[in-house]
Scaffold this motif. Structure first.
Motif, PDB file in Angstrom:
ATOM      1  N   HIS A 138       1.047  -1.040  -0.474  1.00  0.00           N
ATOM      2  CA  HIS A 138       0.121   0.217   0.307  1.00  0.00           C
ATOM      3  C   HIS A 138       1.102   1.527   0.148  1.00  0.00           C
ATOM      4  O   HIS A 138       1.444   1.660   0.921  1.00  0.00           O
ATOM      5  CB  HIS A 138      -0.732  -0.073   0.997  1.00  0.00           C
TER       6      HIS A 138
ATOM      7  N   ASN B  78      -1.954   6.063   7.865  1.00  0.00           N
ATOM      8  CA  ASN B  78      -2.408   6.437   6.493  1.00  0.00           C
ATOM      9  C   ASN B  78      -2.515   7.439   6.323  1.00  0.00           C
ATOM     10  O   ASN B  78      -2.857   7.679   6.188  1.00  0.00           O
ATOM     11  CB  ASN B  78      -3.325   5.188   6.356  1.00  0.00           C
TER      12      ASN B  78
ATOM     13  N   ASN C 101      -2.893   8.361   3.753  1.00  0.00           N
ATOM     14  CA  ASN C 101      -4.605   9.463   3.122  1.00  0.00           C
ATOM     15  C   ASN C 101      -4.924   9.515   3.574  1.00  0.00           C
ATOM     16  O   ASN C 101      -6.076  10.386   3.324  1.00  0.00           O
ATOM     17  CB  ASN C 101      -4.883   7.959   1.670  1.00  0.00           C
TER      18      ASN C 101
ATOM     19  N   PRO D 169      -4.498  -2.021  -1.985  1.00  0.00           N
ATOM     20  CA  PRO D 169      -5.190  -0.333  -2.392  1.00  0.00           C
ATOM     21  C   PRO D 169      -5.478   0.131  -3.086  1.00  0.00           C
ATOM     22  O   PRO D 169      -5.696  -0.803  -4.211  1.00  0.00           O
ATOM     23  CB  PRO D 169      -3.305   0.070  -2.923  1.00  0.00           C
TER      24      PRO D 169
ATOM     25  N   ASP E  39      -5.804   5.939  -4.782  1.00  0.00           N
ATOM     26  CA  ASP E  39      -4.613   6.174  -3.106  1.00  0.00           C
ATOM     27  C   ASP E  39      -3.487   6.355  -3.959  1.00  0.00           C
ATOM     28  O   ASP E  39      -2.095   7.139  -3.130  1.00  0.00           O
ATOM     29  CB  ASP E  39      -4.401   4.873  -2.798  1.00  0.00           C
TER      30      ASP E  39
ATOM     31  N   LYS F 251      -4.013  10.262  -4.855  1.00  0.00           N
ATOM     32  CA  LYS F 251      -4.340  10.508  -3.291  1.00  0.00           C
ATOM     33  C   LYS F 251      -2.964  11.126  -2.393  1.00  0.00           C
ATOM     34  O   LYS F 251      -3.125  12.124  -2.241  1.00  0.00           O
ATOM     35  CB  LYS F 251      -5.161   9.903  -2.207  1.00  0.00           C
TER      36      LYS F 251
END
Lengths: 106, 671
Positions: B548, B565, B567, B618, B622, B625
């Motif tokens: 990811h 994370n 994002n 993902p 993503d 982002k």
């Protein structure tokens, strides 16, 4: 040097054997050689003698059965589940390990 | 010869002839008698009358006639005589009516047994000894051919066994042998024994000889066998099998429960949607990992279920070896013991699976030695060791990495003294090349090293002073080129972004340090892009997720680990968990597929957690982002910079008032 290496290896063997023997549900543990004599056993002598002979026979028969079906194949592990227990047999070139384990009752 | 003599001889011969003819005639009469009297006396006499020899009157007449016919006839021609005589007899018989005499004639019955045809087939010349698989290996043959070579031993025990079982079979033999051969009882039983043994051999060959030779081994013999290398080899294999099946069997026994209906791998319980991580299991060995700190973790590329962990020395017990490296198997859920245990003399500071050799494990030790273990051997000690010399390392080897390709691979190691060495794994006596890491003539005390992606030349180094450096191994500017200043304390963790996606983020890297912060950098800028300061103690490791693009993991010395994370939120971790008890986390790692995280603590335990799917899969956006997040970071830093240097309010950003601490770092807090 080599003797110390051997002794530590032997200590490891002892430790592993002890670990197997004290595993939950394990009733008996036998290591036998191919000529029918046992090297290590945790069960009484008479039972061991009969067990080694019978298991040897069964293991050989299973091995020849597997081999007859396919000559490239070979027996690697044998597991006999009975009402009262489970017999694990690990055959090898020169020796054979037998473990008797009780069946788990849920 | 005178005529008289001749006549005398002739008469003798005639007499003899007469005798022979008489006999013949008698036999003829016996044969022909039923035919001739049948015809005249059919009605009166019963048919099944025994034939009777004729009266003597007839033979004399016949003989005379015969004698007249053939005066000098040799006995050889007698067969021709008899048919002639019978025909003449037959001519004469019908008129005479002889009185028939009935007498009993005992016929000797001779039974001739069928001739025994002894054949030797060319196919099988040896005694049959059970099923013989022609394609069986010699080893197999050894088992089955024992019968042919086996000589009955003198011990009476098994003989007795044989005797009893084969009693009925050998009984018949006994009856025949004794009277026909006329042997004594003792030897007959001997014979019986050997025969029965052979019989047993033939029939019970498959049973093997174990039922017959049951030698009791003495304790000494047992000890001897236990010490033999053959046995040790066997036992290491066999015990592994046994232990695995022992641990698996409780669950496997569930096949007999037919009312449950649940599927066999009961651990397929899905995680709740809201649950981000779920505890899977922990690895801990009482003997080997107690009182030791986990110093390094690695997972194998060949067997993703294998986890390698190295441990520090055990201060509590001095007799155990200082260096311990264990390989754990995550596949067997219940087995608590390590697959492999490796030892060495000095405690291991870093360890790695060899990416291109499935059986090689490499470890760097505190003493500066690099050791190589081989899983193929049974030994726990290294198969190769580097020399402790000035050409290789003399300080702890803190980082190892295998780079290159299958055919051309090298092991790169760095040590605390600022040396980087490259090795050929096959030959570890001295390094292929070594390089001193120095930045502006100051040696760099390297603590971390990473080669981004599949790079073999460019690398990033983290140092004890807090700076990160980038450099290259070869080329014009071999050595350290750029420095990245930002941390105040030694860098403990360094991780390069390594996710392939629509946007390339490979210039990003994260560092964690004793200064309680985690910083995000880009290779192109020597100031951090962002700094994450949610920890209140030393941060010990940081790792990007391998799958990811915006997820990473940190762990610190209070036993807290965070999953971020970017994002989702660039300022707070997605999940923050603190472990119970007084544990400090030293190392963390993602599994190769990104679905599990492995945490090593200072008490020798490895904890494995499963990670929720949304963190491992993902989505396409993503990546986009993340790029926008990165731009945001950039904006933030610029804003902070502007704030520091001007009173003007900059163009609005989403963030709340920024506080600038020093000019070198800019931090944005979300209150």
């Amino acid at each position: 040097m080599s003797s110390t290496v051997v002794s530590t290896q032997q200590a490891e063997i002892e430790e592993t054997m002890k670990r197997i023997q004290t595993h939950k549900g394990v009733h008996g543990f036998v290591v036998m050689s191919n000529d029918g004599s046992f090297v290590r056993s945790t069960i009484d002598n008479s039972t061991t003698m009969s067990l080694t002979g019978l298991i040897r026979t069964l293991s050989d028969k299973a091995k020849s059965c597997v081999r007859d079906l396919d000559p490239q194949n070979d027996l690697t592990f044998l597991r006999i589940r009975t009402k009262k227990q489970e017999i694990l047999v690990a055959p090898d070139k020169d020796y054979l390990t037998i473990v008797l384990q009780a069946n788990e009752q849920h | 010869m005178s005529n008289e003599q001749r006549k005398a001889e002739l008469e003798v011969k005639r007499a003899k002839l007469e005798e022979i003819r008489q006999k013949k005639l008698q036999q003829e009469k016996l044969r022909t008698a039923p035919t001739t009297p049948m015809t005249p006396n059919l009605s009166s006499m019963p048919i099944n009358l025994l034939t009777t020899p004729r009266e003597d009157a007839d033979p004399d007449r016949i003989l005379q006639e015969v004698g007249i016919r053939q005066p000098v006839s040799l006995p050889a021609s007698s067969p021709s005589i008899s048919p002639g005589s019978t025909t003449s007899q037959q001519k004469r018989r019908p008129p005479t009516n002889m009185a028939l005499q009935i007498c009993q004639q005992t016929t000797a019955t001779i039974s001739v047994p069928p001739k025994e045809l002894v054949t030797y087939s060319k196919e099988v010349q040896t005694i049959e000894s059970g099923d013989k698989d022609p394609a069986a290996s010699p080893i197999q043959h050894d088992h089955l051919q024992w019968d042919d070579e086996f000589q009955p031993s003198a011990s009476g025990e098994h003989n007795r066994l044989v005797y009893v079982t084969d009693d009925e079979d050998t009984m018949s033999l006994d009856d025949n042998t004794k009277p026909s051969m006329g042997m004594s009882l003792a030897s007959a039983t001997e014979l019986k024994r050997t025969r029965s043994l052979k019989h047993q051999n033939k029939q019970l060959s498959l049973q093997g000889q174990s039922s017959m030779i049951k030698q009791e081994l003495t304790n000494d013999e047992r000890e001897h066998i236990l010490k033999s290398e053959q046995f040790q080899d066997f036992f290491s294999r066999s015990s592994r099998l046994i232990e695995r099946s022992l641990w698996e069997s409780p669950r496997a026994f569930d096949i007999f429960k037919d009312y449950s209906g649940r599927d066999l791998d009961g651990q397929n319980e899905k995680m709740d949607v809201g649950e981000i991580i779920k505890f899977d299991r922990e690895f801990f060995d009482e003997r080997w990992t107690r009182h030791r700190i986990v110093t390094c973790i690695d997972t194998s590329t060949y067997h993703p279920e294998l986890v390698l962990a190295s441990y520090s020395q055990n201060d509590e017990s001095t007799h155990e070896s200082d260096g311990v490296v264990l390989i754990w198997n995550t596949k067997y859920k219940s087995k608590p013991t390590p697959e492999y245990v490796f030892n060495c003399q000095s405690w291991v500071t870093s360890c790695v699976f060899s990416k291109f050799h499935p059986n090689i494990v490499l470890g760097g030790t505190y003493s500066g030695q690099i050791v190589v273990w081989d899983t193929r051997t049974n030994k726990r000690t290294p198969v190769q060791r580097t020399a402790l010399s000035a050409s290789s390392h003399t300080h702890p080897v803190y980082c190892l990495q295998v780079i290159g390709t299958q055919n051309a691979n090298n092991l790169i190691s760095i040590s605390n003294e600022g040396k980087m060495c490259s090795w050929n794994i096959e030959m570890m006596t001295q390094p292929q090349e070594s390089m001193d890491l120095a930045y502006r003539t100051k040696p760099v005390a390297a603590t971390r090293m990473v080669f981004p992606g599949v790079e073999v030349n460019n690398f990033i180094i983290g140092s004890e002073e807090g700076q990160a450096y980038s450099g290259s191994r070869h080329g014009n500017k071999a050595g350290i080129q750029d420095s990245y200043e930002g941390h105040f304390g030694p860098i403990t963790g360094l991780s390069c972004h390594n996710v392939n996606g629509s946007v390339d983020f490979s210039s990003l890297f994260l560092t964690s340090s004793f200064d309680w912060s985690v910083k995000l950098w880009s290779l192109k800028e020597n100031k951090p892009l962002n700094s994450f300061e949610v920890n209140s103690d030393y941060v010990t490791d940081v790792r990007w997720s391998p799958v990811h693009p915006s997820v990473f993991l940190t762990c610190d010395i209070t036993g807290r680990f965070d999953i971020w994370n970017l994002n989702h939120d660039s300022e707070l971790p997605l999940l923050s968990t603190t472990l119970d008890g007084n544990v400090a986390l030293n190392k963390c790692l993602w599994s190769h597929n990104g679905q599990q995280i492995i945490l090593g603590d200072d008490q020798g335990k490895l904890r494995l957690y499963d990670v929720n799917e949304f963190l491992t899969n993902p989505k396409q956006d993503d990546f986009n982002k993340l790029s926008s997040t990165l731009q945001e970071f950039k904006r933030n830093t610029l804003d902070a910079f502007d704030d520091n240097h001007s009173t003007n309010v900059p163009t609005t950003t989403t963030n709340v008032p920024t506080t600038s601490t020093t000019s070198s770092t800019s931090v944005s807090h979300n209150s």
